[in-house]
Design a protein around this motif. Sequence first.
Motif, short mmCIF file in Angstrom:
data_model
loop_
_atom_site.label_atom_id
_atom_site.label_comp_id
_atom_site.label_asym_id
_atom_site.label_seq_id
_atom_site.Cartn_x
_atom_site.Cartn_y
_atom_site.Cartn_z
N THR A 197 -34.75 -13.15 -67.83
CA THR A 197 -36.02 -12.44 -67.85
C THR A 197 -36.35 -11.98 -66.44
OG1 THR A 197 -36.82 -13.74 -69.71
CG2 THR A 197 -38.48 -12.64 -68.36
N LYS A 198 -36.73 -10.72 -66.31
CA LYS A 198 -36.98 -10.14 -64.99
C LYS A 198 -38.47 -10.15 -64.68
CE LYS A 198 -32.84 -7.22 -65.22
NZ LYS A 198 -32.32 -7.88 -66.43
N GLY A 199 -38.79 -9.80 -63.43
CA GLY A 199 -40.17 -9.71 -63.03
C GLY A 199 -40.49 -10.60 -61.85
N ASN A 200 -41.75 -11.04 -61.78
CA ASN A 200 -42.21 -11.88 -60.68
C ASN A 200 -41.85 -13.33 -60.97
OD1 ASN A 200 -43.56 -12.64 -58.32
ND2 ASN A 200 -45.49 -12.90 -59.39
N ILE A 201 -40.59 -13.67 -60.80
CA ILE A 201 -40.07 -15.00 -61.15
C ILE A 201 -40.09 -15.86 -59.90
CG2 ILE A 201 -38.16 -16.27 -62.13
CD1 ILE A 201 -39.46 -14.30 -64.06
N VAL A 202 -40.96 -16.87 -59.89
CA VAL A 202 -41.09 -17.75 -58.72
C VAL A 202 -40.42 -19.09 -58.98
CG1 VAL A 202 -42.74 -18.93 -57.20
CG2 VAL A 202 -43.21 -16.61 -58.00
N THR A 203 -40.50 -19.58 -60.19
CA THR A 203 -39.86 -20.85 -60.55
C THR A 203 -38.81 -20.59 -61.63
OG1 THR A 203 -41.67 -21.31 -62.09
CG2 THR A 203 -41.80 -22.29 -59.91
N PHE B 141 -37.66 -4.77 -70.37
CA PHE B 141 -38.98 -5.31 -70.67
C PHE B 141 -38.82 -6.53 -71.56
CE2 PHE B 141 -38.16 -2.08 -73.90
CZ PHE B 141 -38.49 -2.73 -75.09
N ASN B 142 -39.88 -7.34 -71.61
CA ASN B 142 -39.84 -8.60 -72.33
C ASN B 142 -41.15 -8.79 -73.08
OD1 ASN B 142 -38.44 -11.25 -72.73
ND2 ASN B 142 -40.36 -11.98 -71.87
N LEU B 143 -41.05 -9.13 -74.38
CA LEU B 143 -42.22 -9.39 -75.22
C LEU B 143 -42.11 -10.79 -75.80
CD1 LEU B 143 -42.20 -6.03 -77.19
CD2 LEU B 143 -44.05 -6.71 -75.69
N ARG B 144 -43.27 -11.44 -75.97
CA ARG B 144 -43.34 -12.75 -76.62
C ARG B 144 -44.51 -12.75 -77.59
NH1 ARG B 144 -44.99 -16.94 -74.00
NH2 ARG B 144 -45.90 -15.78 -72.25
N ALA B 145 -44.38 -13.56 -78.63
CA ALA B 145 -45.49 -13.69 -79.58
C ALA B 145 -45.52 -15.11 -80.14
CB ALA B 145 -45.37 -12.68 -80.71
N ASN C 205 -43.41 -8.58 -68.94
CA ASN C 205 -43.04 -7.75 -67.81
C ASN C 205 -42.32 -6.49 -68.27
OD1 ASN C 205 -39.96 -8.14 -67.72
ND2 ASN C 205 -40.73 -10.24 -67.79
N ILE C 206 -42.34 -5.50 -67.39
CA ILE C 206 -41.55 -4.29 -67.56
C ILE C 206 -41.14 -3.84 -66.17
CG2 ILE C 206 -43.64 -2.84 -67.62
CD1 ILE C 206 -42.06 -0.95 -69.49
N GLY D 158 -39.55 -1.08 -59.47
CA GLY D 158 -40.95 -1.41 -59.57
C GLY D 158 -41.25 -1.94 -60.97
N GLY D 159 -42.37 -2.61 -61.11
CA GLY D 159 -42.67 -3.16 -62.42
C GLY D 159 -44.07 -3.72 -62.49
N VAL D 160 -44.38 -4.25 -63.66
CA VAL D 160 -45.67 -4.88 -63.91
C VAL D 160 -45.43 -6.21 -64.61
CG1 VAL D 160 -47.94 -4.65 -65.00
CG2 VAL D 160 -46.75 -2.61 -64.18
N GLN D 161 -46.10 -7.25 -64.14
CA GLN D 161 -46.05 -8.57 -64.76
C GLN D 161 -47.36 -8.81 -65.50
OE1 GLN D 161 -43.29 -10.47 -64.05
NE2 GLN D 161 -43.79 -12.36 -65.11
N ASN D 162 -47.28 -9.51 -66.65
CA ASN D 162 -48.47 -9.77 -67.46
C ASN D 162 -49.12 -8.44 -67.85
OD1 ASN D 162 -50.34 -11.34 -68.81
ND2 ASN D 162 -51.61 -11.69 -67.02
#
Length: 970
Positions: free
Chosen positions: A130-136, A843-847, A908-909, A929-933
């Motif tokens: 999963t991509k994006g703002n991954i800190v942990t 991009f990543n979706l969850r439900a 994220n995307i 570039g991207g957007v988290q949450n």
Amino acid sequence: MKTTTKSLLFFLFFVPILMFGQTTLTGTVTEQSTSIPLPGVNVVIKNTTTGTATDFDGNYQIEVNNGDVLVFSYVGYQTIEITYSGQATLNVQLNEDAAQLNEIVIIGYGTTTKKDATGSVEAITAEDFTKGNIVTPENLLSGRVAGVSVTTSGAPGSGSQIKIRGGSSINASNDPLIIIDGLPIDNNGVSGSRGVLASINPNDIDSFSVLKDASATAIYGSRASNGVIIIVTKKGKSTFSATYDAQYSFGELTDRIDVFSGDAYRQLVASQPINGTTLDESLLGTANTNWQDEIFRNTVSSQHNLTMQGSLFKVLPTRFSFGVTNQEGAVLTSEFERRNLSLALNPSFFDDHLKINLNANLSFEDNRFGDSGQIGSALRYDPTQPVYDPSSPFGGFYQHIVSGNLANGTTNPVAELLQRNNTGDSNRTYGNLNFDYKFHFLPELRAVLNIGFDETEAKTIDITSLSSRIQNLDKVNSSSGYQKRTNKLLDGYLTYNKAFDKIRTEFTVGYSYQQFTNEGNNTGNTRDPLSLPSTFADPDVVLIGFFGRANLTFLDKYLLTLTYRRDGTSRFSKDNQWGDFPAAALAWNLSDEDFLKESKTISSLKLRAGYGITGQQAFFGANDIYLNRYRGGNVNSQYQFDNAAIQSLIASEINPDLKWEDTTTMEFGIDYGLFDERVSGSLNFFQKNSTDLLFTASVADGTNFSNSIIQNIGELQIQGIEFSINADVVKQDDFTVDFNFNATLLDREIKELALGQDVRTGGISGGTGNNIQLLREGFAPNSFSVFKQLYDNSGNPIEGAFVDLNGDNVINDDDRYLKENPGADVILGFQSNINYKNFDLSFNLRANLGNYVYNNVNSSRAQYELLQDNAVLGNVPTSVLETGFQRTSDVIISDIYVEDASFLKMDNITLGYTFSNISKHLKSVRLWGGVQNVFTITNYSGLDPEVFNGIDNIIYPRSRTILAGANFKF
């Protein structure tokens, strides 16, 4: 003799002709995406044994004839064939073969392939993260694996709640066992750190293997009931390359809990009496302060990672990385900083018979903890008052003052944050040294020795300025602490691989020893003479394991795996110290049967069945509860003996009969691949039954030294279905589209509790000693126990009016019923990657569907009586206008506050563009570039439907983050 001589002369005559017909071909083999030379590539003339391999610089030389077909092959890359047509030089580029890389699956104490795996195992490599703002690191898996849920707080660097198939316990840990390069880590963190995974740099991770069913996890025995996550870090390579990653993120909270503005609050106070009593309007101020805006901030964060790899001294494959992460929290003063150093050395000796892997990591974590409790204070604080007051004797901050003193009640939340400096620093050293030796005289036999070490030292300092509470007092409350945790491991095992005609065998036997220590001290409040310093040193926890596994494969179609582990722990008495954890699994590669072998549609089809028993011993309590233990009483509780004052001792609770939780798992699974593996996935049916649950429960008065102790009681059953599909929708040279979809259906039920008695749990704020959840046989754990709300003819709730469910004309706890539970019935994940030429989009979706949340924000704050508390005015959520409720105590247990919290989230995307072959030294640059949450779709009225344990009592909000980054490859 004459005939032999003539034959020899005839042969020698033709030698020059044969030699004249051959040509010496040279060339270089490189990686296509980076143009980096590849050493060790096999170059073979097809259908012959003639061949060579590329050297350190990717160069090769071979004698060929016109028309020879050259085969270039390298592990992890697509094999290509080229027909030689007379040229003197032939340079070749190889593409990575993702399918081949993904074929290898890391399992406990070894590896297997997807085709040979008999258990429920899912491998995720770097390209699938999963991509994006991954800190942990755990967030690399978010939404990616069926049955795995990851819930992360909005606090910077915060840990996550990870559950595999809903966990397996009620009162003990539900955390999976996490293993880093063969080292099982302790899930208990240290004070001063954000969590056990917060110190690990996600950039250093190469792959995850998620082991879910007992046949896959039983090799880890007593710690495997909640599943196992195996993390493999990146290793050194022979070819030199370097990368630099830079990422910046800009966060903003997009939502607030609705409370009254200053102007609306003044109108409300003027018009709304409490129980017929008019509010004191003289307490109102003239400001319009949004206290949530004052304690929250927009954030700027960054991550930088530098990686270099290549051969050290031309013989030692090496990887070195350095990473720096700085993350601001949305709450004022909340900050997280991490610095990571990582070194991997991967030499081999004796013609690759001895392979050595050294992984050494240093992590330095610096935290400032912004008090998240001030979020609740910001909701309640009077919006008509200013943040600052130059005439204030409380450090220049406005405070409620009554008769010259600070009023009882909520204090200025901005002052509380800015005048407190609560910091924690932790230094972590972890890694392992692995020796893998293949015997020269018996190459089918391998001996592996793994030595692991993990030590974290942490210091905390908490300083609070008293000028926020005591007038004109320039002094502080101060305390500090120190803690050290160590984890030492020694594993050794033998693996024997041998093929006997139609049967392939693999046997593994081994021994494991692991020791955990925990010690520290605390100064107490240095200003308070009654606050005494303290030290602690927990009894060491030692785990010993003997394990074995047998894999048998017949005709490459029928597979059998048998696993056994015997574990011993120092946490239990000698009578219960050892546990046995067996497992078995069968698999049938149906697609290799004659009736499917030539199928153009079904490329792989495997049926699986497994059964096993695993354990759980990570309960929350003393490590030596089976012993008679005593603790010191109050310093003033002393008695005199022979003219000496002796401090009293107090006996602690004891349970010598305590033992493991056991979880028995049955599973049936199908692994499938269609259209030459363009479509693949799995379908699993499973049932887990956990017995002898570790549970803190009441005991009869006088039978122990506490009214509740840790016991083995109860049984929990979890049933589920998992489905996953991976598809290469479009697969062209310059355009690819792929996606992953996974779905998990879970059903949880408590089968048994001690004496069939209900157990109340789930403490909530508002009132005293209230609990909103219940454990009851026949229901899901932590179901919400509430009164059924009554409504008037207009559909409005009637305050304090509930349904008399048992018909005794009295409303009491006997009339509470169970309404839903916090666990999602269905968990969904969807991820997609689209590549067009040099552009990439992911991009990543969850439900979650069927999960419920108790809105404790409204239940404890949205009542008119809270507008004035003694001599202090306080704000309330605007949802009070919908209910009109007056008193908290009358409504707090109402089912009106249990809300459907199903949601759909786009986590994220990201969009990127890669510039290739820029110069001789700079191979590529990717800008992205991207957007988290990105968004959340839900009917839940609170701030966020995703909360820990289903009780929303002020969560640390998650920011929407704009991301920008660049990746440079040299």
